[in-house]
Design an enzyme around this catalytic site. Structure first.
Site, mmCIF file in Angstrom:
data_model
loop_
_atom_site.group_PDB
_atom_site.id
_atom_site.type_symbol
_atom_site.label_atom_id
_atom_site.label_comp_id
_atom_site.label_asym_id
_atom_site.label_seq_id
_atom_site.Cartn_x
_atom_site.Cartn_y
_atom_site.Cartn_z
ATOM 1 N N HIS A 34 40.720 36.698 -14.832
ATOM 2 C CA HIS A 34 41.515 35.486 -14.613
ATOM 3 C C HIS A 34 40.597 34.435 -13.993
ATOM 4 O O HIS A 34 39.393 34.701 -13.776
ATOM 5 C CB HIS A 34 42.719 35.797 -13.715
ATOM 6 C CG HIS A 34 42.352 36.554 -12.470
ATOM 7 N ND1 HIS A 34 41.620 35.991 -11.449
ATOM 8 C CD2 HIS A 34 42.560 37.845 -12.110
ATOM 9 C CE1 HIS A 34 41.432 36.875 -10.503
ATOM 10 N NE2 HIS A 34 41.979 38.027 -10.881
ATOM 11 N N HIS A 37 38.032 35.441 -11.269
ATOM 12 C CA HIS A 37 36.763 36.038 -11.733
ATOM 13 C C HIS A 37 35.852 34.944 -12.300
ATOM 14 O O HIS A 37 34.638 34.944 -12.066
ATOM 15 C CB HIS A 37 37.014 37.054 -12.852
ATOM 16 C CG HIS A 37 37.829 38.242 -12.443
ATOM 17 N ND1 HIS A 37 39.093 38.464 -12.910
ATOM 18 C CD2 HIS A 37 37.529 39.278 -11.623
ATOM 19 C CE1 HIS A 37 39.553 39.603 -12.404
ATOM 20 N NE2 HIS A 37 38.629 40.112 -11.616
ATOM 21 N N GLY A 149 35.076 38.336 -4.353
ATOM 22 C CA GLY A 149 36.114 37.390 -3.946
ATOM 23 C C GLY A 149 36.648 37.686 -2.548
ATOM 24 O O GLY A 149 36.780 38.853 -2.162
ATOM 25 N N ASP A 152 39.738 40.167 -1.753
ATOM 26 C CA ASP A 152 39.553 41.547 -1.292
ATOM 27 C C ASP A 152 38.671 41.495 -0.044
ATOM 28 O O ASP A 152 37.499 41.861 -0.068
ATOM 29 C CB ASP A 152 38.899 42.389 -2.394
ATOM 30 C CG ASP A 152 39.797 42.500 -3.603
ATOM 31 O OD1 ASP A 152 40.878 43.080 -3.481
ATOM 32 O OD2 ASP A 152 39.437 41.975 -4.676
HETATM 33 O O1 PAF Z 1 37.235 44.232 -6.906
HETATM 34 C C1 PAF Z 1 37.167 44.912 -7.943
HETATM 35 O O2 PAF Z 1 37.584 44.503 -9.027
HETATM 36 C C2 PAF Z 1 36.589 46.317 -7.857
HETATM 37 O O3 PAF Z 1 36.926 46.936 -6.671
HETATM 38 C C3 PAF Z 1 35.063 46.350 -8.103
HETATM 39 C C4 PAF Z 1 34.304 45.637 -6.997
HETATM 40 C C5 PAF Z 1 34.744 45.762 -9.438
HETATM 41 C C6 PAF Z 1 34.592 47.824 -8.097
HETATM 42 O O4 PAF Z 1 35.217 48.561 -9.105
#
Ligand code: PAF
Length: 282
Positions: A34, A37, A149, A152
């Site tokens: 999305h 990203h 991001g 998280d």
């Molecule tokens: O944040 C995410 O999408 C996942 O935790 C990651 C960092 C790609 C690891 O699988």
């Protein structure tokens, strides 16, 4: 954009003299891309000669089998979005490429306190799984910078800790959370919400904003308790509403009005678990 599927091919790609001298920015993802990203790809493009994105739905970081099965997969659309954003390399590995010794031989990463609170306590083993995959990806790609991001928040702190010992020269760039017009934090999991649920999910970011705008120095337990109660009356199943030191993630019951703090929420709306956070005084 080049699509590479094996670790060997990535290593060969980076071994060519043309590529060796280029700086590389890396954006790890689980797909279902999305605008959040894409904002990481755009930032990485500005700061590096070459951008590598990976898409891999990592089985070891799901503590709930249903969540893993239901994780959205939109690979064609993802490839289109990455092409549009100017990503140069997409790494699309299989489970065997990431876990050549099988899923059961798991290395333990020393994450200390970060592996005991909030997401770690509600999703046991989650951050160990995240570290397994990111460590393996970094070892293959060896980027100069890693883009993650702020959505998280705890994950970015965990990755910083993991990288400190394992990849000391790696720079970690934490990018702001992208939000829908109403304030809902963008997330791949939003794809699992109905349009009514999506409208209702905005309540989480509104609650964060309420705390950000109303918090005062002093005891802050009631603010947390009242927010949990409020979200529960609104139909959410709350895992936590926490106010923590933004540098250590230590939960606080008292705020001196000066230390940098972050408010974090995790709650289920029906089947879908949503997380979001806001720094109060940045
Ligand atoms: O944040 C995410 O999408 C996942 O935790 C990651 C960092 C790609 C690891 O699988």
């Amino acid at each position: 954009m080049i699509i590479i599927k094996t670790a060997g091919d990535i290593i060969n790609f980076f071994a060519t003299t043309k590529v060796k001298t280029l700086t590389t920015g890396f954006v790890p993802t689980m797909g279902a891309l999305h605008s959040g990203h894409i904002s990481l790809i755009t930032k990485a493009k500005k700061e590096n000669d070459l951008v590598v994105c990976s898409i891999f739905v990592n089985p070891t970081q799901f503590n709930n089998a249903k969540d893993f099965e239901k994780y959205p997969v939109t690979i064609e659309q993802d490839i289109y979005l990455l092409e549009q954003a100017g990503c140069e390399v997409l790494f699309l590995p299989s489970v065997a490429e990431i876990y050549p010794n099988g899923l059961k031989t798991i290395t333990h990463f020393e994450l200390g306190f970060l592996d005991t609170v909030l997401e770690a306590s509600f999703r046991p083993g989650h951050f160990q799984g995240v570290c397994q995959v990111v460590h393996r990806l970094l070892e293959i790609i060896l980027p100069d910078k890693l883009y993650v991001g702020q959505k998280d928040f705890q994950q970015s702190m965990v990755l910083k800790k993991m990288a400190e010992t394992n990849f000391p020269s790696l720079q970690i760039v934490i990018c702001p959370t992208q939000r829908e017009a109403g304030g809902l934090a963008m997330s791949s999991r939003n794809m699992r919400l109905t349009s009514t649920e999506k409208k209702h999910a905005v309540t989480i970011s509104k609650a964060l904003e309420y705390i950000k705008n109303n918090i005062m120095a002093g005891y802050i337990e009631d603010l947390k308790k009242n927010t949990i109660e409020y979200l529960s009356t609104q139909g959410f199943r709350v895992d936590y509403v926490e106010i923590a030191d933004a540098n250590t993630l230590k939960p606080l019951d008292y705020w001196n009005g000066k230390e940098l703090i972050v408010v974090l929420i995790a709650a289920f709306l029906n089947e879908v678990r949503l997380i979001d956070n806001m720094i109060v005084n940045d």
